[in-house]
Design an enzyme around this catalytic site. Sequence first.
Site, short mmCIF file in Angstrom:
data_model
loop_
_atom_site.label_atom_id
_atom_site.label_comp_id
_atom_site.label_asym_id
_atom_site.label_seq_id
_atom_site.Cartn_x
_atom_site.Cartn_y
_atom_site.Cartn_z
N PRO A 4 58.52 37.97 64.67
CA PRO A 4 58.90 38.41 65.82
C PRO A 4 58.08 38.12 66.89
O PRO A 4 56.81 38.10 67.05
CB PRO A 4 59.26 40.00 65.49
CG PRO A 4 58.89 40.38 63.95
CD PRO A 4 58.55 39.16 63.14
N GLU A 19 31.29 53.35 58.36
CA GLU A 19 31.81 52.38 59.55
C GLU A 19 30.67 50.92 59.13
O GLU A 19 30.59 49.96 59.33
CB GLU A 19 31.89 52.19 60.76
CG GLU A 19 32.98 53.23 61.63
CD GLU A 19 34.90 52.47 60.48
OE1 GLU A 19 34.50 51.51 60.74
OE2 GLU A 19 35.18 53.05 60.07
#
Length: 656
Positions: A235, A457
């Site tokens: 798409p 993180e």
Amino acid sequence: MSKENNKKNNSNLKFSPWMIYGLFIVMFLGISLFGNGFDFSNPRPTTLSKFHQYLDSGQVAKVVFTNNRANIFLKEEALKNKTHEKVSKDVFGKPNTKGPQYFTEIGNSELFQKSLEEQGKKDPNFIYEKEPESMWGEVLSILLPFLLIGALWIFMMRRMSGGSGGGGGQIFSIGKSKAKLFDEKTDTKVTFENVAGLEGAKEEIEEIVEFLKNPDRYTSLGGKIPKGALLVGPPGTGKTLLAKAVAGEAKVPFFSLSGSDFVEMFVGVGASRVRDLFKQAKEKSPSIIFIDEIDAVGRARGKNNMTGANDERENTLNQLLTEMDGFGGNSNVIVLAATNRADVLDKALLRPGRFDRQIYVDLPDIRERKEIFEVHLKPIKKAEELDVEFLAKQTPGFSGADIANVCNEAALIAARKNKKAVDKQDFLDAVDRIIGGLEKKNKIVTPEEKRAIAIHEAGHATVSWMLEHAAPLVKVTIVPRGQSLGAAWYLPEERLIVRPEQMLDEMCATMGGRAAEKVIFNKISTGALSDLEKVTKQARAMVTIYGLNDKLGNITYYDSSGQSEYNFSKPYSEETAQIIDKEISELIETQYKRAIKILDENKDKLNQLADILIEKEVIFKDDLESIFGMRPFENNSNTKAEEKSDEIGNSPSESA
């Protein structure tokens, strides 16, 4: 100016079938009312005996009667009598000199007529007339209910068949095609110049357009025009845009519609619309038909036999197959179609002679992304120092639609900051906004949770920095975005093939967040959900798709045709399923332990990086270089490919 305005007003008037229905009803009502002698004289009812009294006393000037009713007109002298005071004026309060003033019901019309004849002999000025009975009232009373029921039925059928207007809006034209004919004068014209990148796809499409413009160039060598071209791709890669460019470039009639336009609730409508569409196209040949999202009607047949009923979609597909290349032939009509689910299409639809060409429209590479940026940056007031090539590097894996969204989002961000031009930082913020979601700086996060997020993180950043094949880090943030509590952005290398060691390094870096929690806190949390989802998919792909597992060997259970989704059984035994589950688990656990080992060796640097992250909330590649130094295997020769983000959060809908 007035004439032009009148013309515009007249052109805005649209014909509606309800005008005809209203006209008929008004006509019937008018005939019924005025046909029965309706007037404004306000006549009053009276008895037959009183009428004879007025008649014998010479007060009646005229009588107009039918078989069952008589209208009585009095003389002007009689109207001055107080007896007739109530009938001396009409409904508007004016003198009722024209009449009638009274009316009465007649029992026997023959006797009534004889009495009038006798009065005529006595008074020569007396006038009597007999009128034929009007049938319009009875006709109206019989027909009006049927007309109202018919109008209601038509209204309901119009609503069920897709609303008013258009070819399918009318009940009598529901089988007509809904295709829109491209008009160069009114429709926005898109040319191949507006389509950036997609060189291979454009070349194929341009050849079809050129064939329509100069057919002798190809037919002189014995070539035939391709009957169809199927645009396939993810798409947002520009399939519909290519079709719009064909409509703007080709000097032939261009019919466009969606695959869902063929299917209605009525049986046989889809096949009828296909016939009507090709009939129109043949009448205006040479012409082009574009069917967007063709998988709505082109799915493989015979996959829903459990219904046990007639399938309207299959009938539509059968008619489409016949029209494209059936016994009757189909000359000078080219069919373009677009879909992102070519694997579910029927094989008969894909064969040469129907769709001779399958054009794959892939995601753009870095060079094509630069061209797409240049197209979408034209209407934007950008800063002079803006580097388009840098933007192309920062948006790997983005489709053309994504890049258009980035440009629009950057302009909105710059306008929000009251800037006069869109600069580099606005585009970077737009990329972060699209990948990670909207920043939520006001989200309440406790210091303990913030420390855990920073460690998580920092673990991703540390492990990826230490591994050769892990993607290079761009930045790490603990600012909540969307549903994630923190994210790490990478800029992976563009690879046409991926080797096992590269996939293992990526898996290890992905597990770095949970491993850091284990190393620092000796506890784990739910924050690694997106990491686990991503690494499980990678491990399953290695084992079941790419044949990269030693125990299973060179075997794959991947079905590129897409037909396996209809099967209720797995393509392997229960024993093999147990081996697959065991191998996937071993792969993940091995990389998890490997990440823990790397973080144990760099525990001090991990804490140092987490502290900087808590202080600044966002750190970049330079901060890692100041702590860890340069990567010993830094490789700058490869072109960057796609950007990925690794997020931490608690929601199953988070992207990895």
